[in-house]
Design a protein around this motif. Structure first.
Motif: not given
Length: 540
Positions: A339-361
């Motif tokens: 498996e593979a995952h990609i991580q994102f930061s969002h805005g000025h937040s220090k929270q790290i998200l992966d692709e599952n946090e994105l909406s389907d759209g």
């Protein structure tokens, strides 16, 4: 490439199906777009599947299990167009299972000289790539583009092996080479909910090798990220089973005199190069099985400046986006990449998200447009895209921009022999859709409506498809819906029933009540007209 004519017999609903496709004025639309519209079950998805089956089987000298004829064209590196006639119909002179003819003129290709050698060897006549991306769980293109042709090749290998005799070893060896090439040097790639993450990793962790291509690539990649404000990729991770890594190491050690397949070798070197950044994890199961040991690799994103992310390298070798994408797909299909995952930061937040946090759209928009952008490589031409209902899960803003952004992300810097200039590769996009909003960007020569017809004698359903008679380009959405889908009905059935009831009863009080609720449009005009006929002094 561009498909011009197709005939299909006995594939799902397409029993005796024919479609002729028109060419579009390149000044109005430089892309070859084919919009397939119609009711559910009218054969749009079946046509996309059939096209995929025809090419995946033909490129390996196989037949897809139904009769067909197809005329298409490809363009070579110096700009010459070749028309190809391909059929498997019985009663024709076939080389193996196929008949192939080529000509420089479409009108003459059916009567051109038959090619006497295997179609699998005529790679200059093949689509360079076939790409698809599933929009939902019922998409069958993974079977069409991968498992079905693999099973067919495997069956042929088994049959030949059973009947092996003197002189047949060459044929067995050739079939084995086709089988390995299909798995390890794939032309056809379908992306699903699990594998689409490879698109984004290739998009954000690699860049074209040619400097002139990089500028446009970075500009478009930046624009795509801006569709989801504040989203910034920060890294990605790969998970591989320890047993699979040991298997790779054994194969590498035993391949001193014979190299590993290109993409498997690149995957192995990528892991070896990043070994110091890896760590182990243990997966426990509830079925009493032995725990599984995995090795996890993390690749952080280093930002060189505001727009340029780190380029993926193995030692001194830079990996191009399309090569990186293919490397992950081959490793996944071969069972090495779990498996593979990609991580994102969002805005000025220090929270790290992966692709599952994105909406389907959001996910589908990034992956689909990212795939389009990855295919714009000066060395890769004649790509066929098969998009089944790409409007699913998208908001109206993205549907409005879909065709415009296809043009935007498809534009490349092409070398004309003297200098680089903006242009387009010779790709073709088949798009099955129900979206009237998307169709407002579709020219008549690009739009084909599928309809069910009743056969009066046999009492059976027959499917037909033809170019639309009324243009949808820049047309009113309600008018498109009324003319193509709803038999001139412009509003929902419930609202229509209430409006018709009020008009029939001609009760002024009820008319006033419903007029207060009805929005602007034709039906409000109808109600106002009836109210004025009852009471000329009535006002809106």
């Amino acid at each position: 490439m561009e498909i011009h004519e197709i005939l299909i017999k006995n594939y799902k609903q397409l029993q005796d199906f024919q479609l002729k496709l028109s060419s579009t004025n390149s000044k109005l639309s430089p892309l070859s777009l084919r919009f397939l519209v119609g009711e559910n079950g009218s054969g749009k998805s079946s046509l996309i599947e059939a096209i995929g089956l025809i090419f995946t089987r033909a490129m390996h000298d196989e037949s897809p299990g139904f009769e067909y004829e197809i005329i298409y064209s490809v363009i070579n590196k110096i700009g010459n167009k070749t028309y190809v006639y391909l059929t498997n119909q019985p009663g024709r002179k076939l080389t193996g299972r196929l008949q192939v003819r080529t000509h420089s003129q479409k009108s003459k290709v059916k009567h051109a000289k038959i090619k006497e050698y295997r179609f699998s060897e005529q790679t200059e006549l093949h689509p360079n790539r076939i790409f698809s991306l599933a929009s939902g769980p019922n998409n069958e293109l993974e079977d069409v583009l991968l498992w079905s042709p693999l099973k067919s090749l495997h069956s042929d290998l088994y049959d030949k092996d059973e009947k092996i005799s003197s002189g047949r070893e060459i044929e067995i060896n050739y079939l084995e080479s086709l089988y390995k090439k299909f798995l390890l040097e794939p032309v056809c790639l379908n992306f699903d909910v699990k594998t689409a993450v490879y698109i984004l990793i290739a998009l954000f962790f690699s860049m074209p090798r040619v400097e002139q291509e990089r500028v446009g690539f970075l500009e478009k990649r930046r624009a795509l990220l801006q569709d989801i404000p504040g989203l910034t990729p920060v890294g990605f991770s790969l998970t591989i089973g320890e047993k699979q890594i040991q298997s790779l190491r054994v194969k590498k050690a035993n391949s001193e005199n014979r190299k590993l397949p290109q993409f498997i070798d690149r995957f192995y070197r990528l892991l070896e190069h990043s070994w110091n950044q890896s760590y182990c994890s243990i997966e426990h199961t509830n079925d009493g099985q032995e725990p599984k040991v995995h090795r996890n690799f993390y690749f952080p994103m280093t930002i060189e400046n505001e727009d340029v992310f780190r380029v993926m390298t193995i030692g001194e070798e830079e990996i191009s986006p399309l090569d990186l994408l293919t490397t992950f797909m081959v490793a996944s299909r071969a069972g090495y990449l779990k498996e593979a995952h990609i991580q994102f930061s969002h805005g000025h937040s220090k929270q790290i998200l992966d692709e599952n946090e994105l909406s389907d759209g959001e996910w589908l928009w990034l992956c689909r447009m990212g795939l389009v952008l990855l295919a714009q490589n000066g060395n890769v031409d004649n790509v066929l895209f098969l998009f089944d209902e790409p409007d699913v899960f998208l908001n109206e803003r993205w549907i409005i921009d879909f065709v415009s952004d296809l043009h935007r992300y498809s534009q490349v810097s092409k070398f004309n022999g003297k200098f680089f200039e903006k242009g387009y590769m010779n790709h073709e996009y088949f798009i099955a859709t129900h979206s009237t909003l998307m169709l407002t960007d579709a020219l008549p020569t690009q739009t084909y409506i599928f309809q069910k017809r009743n056969r009066t004698k046999e009492n059976e359903i027959e499917l037909e498809a033809a170019q639309v008679q009324v243009s949808t380009f820049a047309a009113d959405r309600a008018e498109i819906s009324a003319r193509l889908f709803t038999n001139k009905q412009r509003t929902g059935t419930y609202a229509q029933e209430k409006i018709n009831q009020a008009i029939e009863e001609r009760n002024l009080k009820q008319l006033n009540l419903i007029i207060d609720e009805v929005g602007p449009g034709f039906d409000r005009f109808r109600l106002e007209d009836v109210r004025l006929s009852i009471n000329p002094l009535a006002k809106d």
